[in-house]
Design a protein around this motif. Structure first.
Motif, short mmCIF file in Angstrom:
data_model
loop_
_atom_site.label_atom_id
_atom_site.label_comp_id
_atom_site.label_asym_id
_atom_site.label_seq_id
_atom_site.Cartn_x
_atom_site.Cartn_y
_atom_site.Cartn_z
N GLU A 548 0.84 -1.21 0.00
CA GLU A 548 0.00 0.00 0.00
C GLU A 548 0.87 1.25 0.00
O GLU A 548 0.61 2.21 -0.76
N ILE A 551 2.83 1.64 -3.37
CA ILE A 551 1.97 2.12 -4.46
C ILE A 551 1.71 3.62 -4.32
O ILE A 551 1.71 4.36 -5.32
N LYS A 555 2.82 6.58 -7.16
CA LYS A 555 1.95 7.61 -7.73
C LYS A 555 2.57 9.00 -7.67
O LYS A 555 2.08 9.93 -8.31
N TYR A 608 -4.23 -2.01 -8.03
CA TYR A 608 -3.42 -0.93 -8.60
C TYR A 608 -3.24 -1.13 -10.10
O TYR A 608 -3.40 -0.20 -10.90
#
Length: 613
Positions: A548, A551, A555, A608
């Motif tokens: 988590e 990711i 971004k 994702y």
């Protein structure tokens, strides 16, 4: 693909021109040839002292030595002394690793002799017979009817030997292979790795029946010099390729047919090789969304070879990876050539189907085949499924970078990988190594491999998995090898090897190169089925938290961020992983455990990748 070093460009141009001087003797597209399978049950002798190879003075036995393990054993009368033999129940299956077949072999590293008989009738006077091995780990000595055929080193690439006609018998040919998987400092890979050293004849064995002269290997690709957008708009493409014959000819034609594209072209050859160009209209390009393959036929004399080939153009433009004229983000995952449920090397088409089905379920469009060339089944299936492939040679960690002999071994494995898979549209990246330490000798060594890769094939990207330095939250990517690769790829484990997963929230990146940037590894370990709060190491919740946070960092990455291949799809065996509760000889960074169960982090990455699609 742009290089900043003008001298390297000059070397590359020269090497591409010199392609025809390649000395490799590999026959490709075995599935398209007349073959006789030698897969199945083989006999074996385990030989840790190499008694069958060396005499008691430690000299190599000669061909007339009846105690050599490549010799037939026949008791003619009761006084004869025979100290070796190949009999039941000492049997193993080929292809396959020995570690998973017999308990005595689980940790074994050393010599095992394999033996089987075969018949071979009706060979014509104008035919040749080769024996082809998909791979043997690591060093192989091959004997037929008590004569040595040859030797090969390298655990993951194919090789073949021609069998002299006068050596063949109609019945009862006595085939012996000495297989040695010991690790050595001056080999590729070296003594220190993080995967299981499976020994054995791990891939298919075939007799290949061929004409006196034949198509040895060939390549057919999109011409890299054409503007692909213009070609798509006009629906006018140019294909280019080369052909290598076994023997030289004079003014002789090879005919290439692609019926769907209405292509029927004769290539005139003087010598043993030729390059060529072919115009193609209304060609549909291969891509993950449309993995189009064409039936291609090559005819030479009385031989016809058929193969399915896809056509695509992969390149870099500035900070982006471009496939068929459009930017693409690589949603990847790393894979070892292993079937975890059985704790064995993957060998079959169904094994490849299992692994790539996992990747497709993850919403991945790319796989990194680590850390060596995988079974040909994988790349052929990737072609048909539309899965992009990173293929790598095992130049891993701390090999002997100052040793010219080691460099030549690496080049040979690179060439065997490239020649085998040069017609696979799915393969878009050749990798020349993983996590090698930065120093001048290493960089020269790796740069030489990049030059060699470009010499062999200038239609794909070249990379290597590098390491990244982390100081006070700044991830600096400035490995000098990045100047020469087409994409800059790094392995990072912030939150597993150092720090905590939430340290990614303040992490920043400084990348020295204005080219595509790829995260070639990231991951955290978790014992499947072990649940706790997210801060408890080895729990599925910790691994889920790690992904988590990773990711969220992805971004916020720089604008040249072009993809990621986390480590790893499935738990795999490793002698380095010895925690008695959480590891037990397994690397637990898999998103799927060794029983085939998906961990919680699998679904985080799956979501994702779904968003990116």
């Amino acid at each position: 693909m742009k290089y900043q070093n003008k001298h390297l460009i000059a070397i590359l141009v020269f090497c591409i021109v010199q392609y025809a001087e390649s000395q490799i003797n590999l026959i490709t597209n075995i599935d398209g040839r007349e073959t006789i399978s030698l897969n199945g049950t083989w006999n074996y002798i385990i030989d840790p002292y190499e008694t069958g190879f060396y005499n008691y003075r430690y000299g190599e036995r000669n061909e007339n030595d009846g105690e050599a393990y490549w010799s037939r054993t026949e008791v003619k009368n009761k006084i004869d002394r025979i100290e070796h033999g190949y009999e039941s129940p000492y049997e193993m299956q080929v292809p396959g690793d020995w570690n998973s077949q017999k308990e005595i072999f689980e940790y074994y590293e050393g010599t095992v002799w394999y033996q089987r008989n075969f018949d071979l009738k009706h060979i014509k006077d104008n035919e040749r017979v080769f024996i082809h091995f998909g791979a043997i780990n690591y060093e192989a000595h091959v004997y037929l009817n008590e004569k040595k055929m040859g030797t090969h080193k390298g655990g993951f690439t194919p090789f073949n030997f021609e069998i002299p006609k006068d050596l063949l018998k109609n019945e009862g040919n006595f085939l012996v292979v000495k297989v040695d998987n010991k690790r050595h400092k001056d080999e590729i890979p070296t003594v220190n790795t993080d995967w299981w050293n499976y020994g054995g004849i791990t891939r298919d064995v075939n007799l290949v029946i061929l004409p006196d002269n034949f198509l040895q290997h060939y390549a057919l690709t999109i011409n890299q010099d054409q503007d692909i957008k213009t070609a798509i708009k006009k629906s006018e493409f140019e294909l280019e390729g080369h052909i290598k014959l076994f023997k030289s000819v004079s003014n002789t034609a090879v005919t290439i047919e692609i019926p769907e594209l209405k292509i029927n072209k004769k290539i005139i050859i003087n010598g043993d090789d030729a390059t060529f160009h072919i115009k193609a209209k209304k060609l549909k390009l291969w891509s993950p969304k449309n993995p189009k393959l064409y039936d291609v036929s090559l005819k030479f004399n009385d031989e016809q070879i058929k193969e399915k080939i896809g056509f695509r153009k992969i390149e870099t433009v500035g900070k982006k990876i471009i496939l068929n004229g459009d930017p693409i983000f690589l949603r990847g995952i790393c894979i070892h050539e292993e079937i975890a449920q059985d704790a064995r090397r993957a060998t079959s088409k169904s094994d490849a189907q299992q692994l790539l089905a996992y990747a497709k379920d993850l919403n991945a469009n790319m796989v990194r085949l680590a850390h060596y060339p995988h079974n040909e089944n994988m790349v052929r299936l990737a072609d048909s499924l539309g899965v992009l492939v990173w293929s790598e040679i095992p130049v891993y960690w701390t090999i002997d970078f100052k040793n010219e002999t080691v460099l030549n071994k690496a080049k040979k494995q690179l060439e065997e990988m490239v020649v085998r898979d040069q017609n696979r549209a799915s393969v878009i990246i050749w990798s020349v190594g993983n996590e090698t330490p930065v120093h001048e000798a290493r960089t020269d060594f790796m740069k030489a491999l990049i030059v060699k890769a470009k010499q062999l094939d200038d239609t794909r990207l070249i990379s290597a998995a590098l390491e990244v330095s982390n100081k006070n939250g700044l991830h600096k990517v400035d490995d000098p090898l990045g100047e020469f690769t087409d994409i800059v790829s790094v392995n990072e484990y912030l939150g597993w090897y150092g720090g905590h997963p939430n340290d990614t929230q303040t992490a920043s990146w400084d990348i020295a190169y204005n080219k595509p940037f790829f995260i070639s590894e990231t991951g955290a370990g978790a014992k499947g089925g072990f649940h706790a709060d997210k801060e408890t190491r080895w729990s599925e919740e910790y691994q889920e938290w790690y992904y988590e946070e990773q990711i969220n960092m992805m971004k916020r990455m720089p604008d040249n961020f072009s993809g990621i291949s986390p480590w790893i799809l499935v738990d795999f065996k490793s002698p380095r992983r010895n925690h008695p509760k959480y590891q037990e000889g397994w690397n637990r960074k898999g998103l799927i455990d060794n029983k085939g169960n998906k961990k919680k982090a699998f679904y985080v990455l799956q979501e994702y990748y779904s968003e990116l699609k």
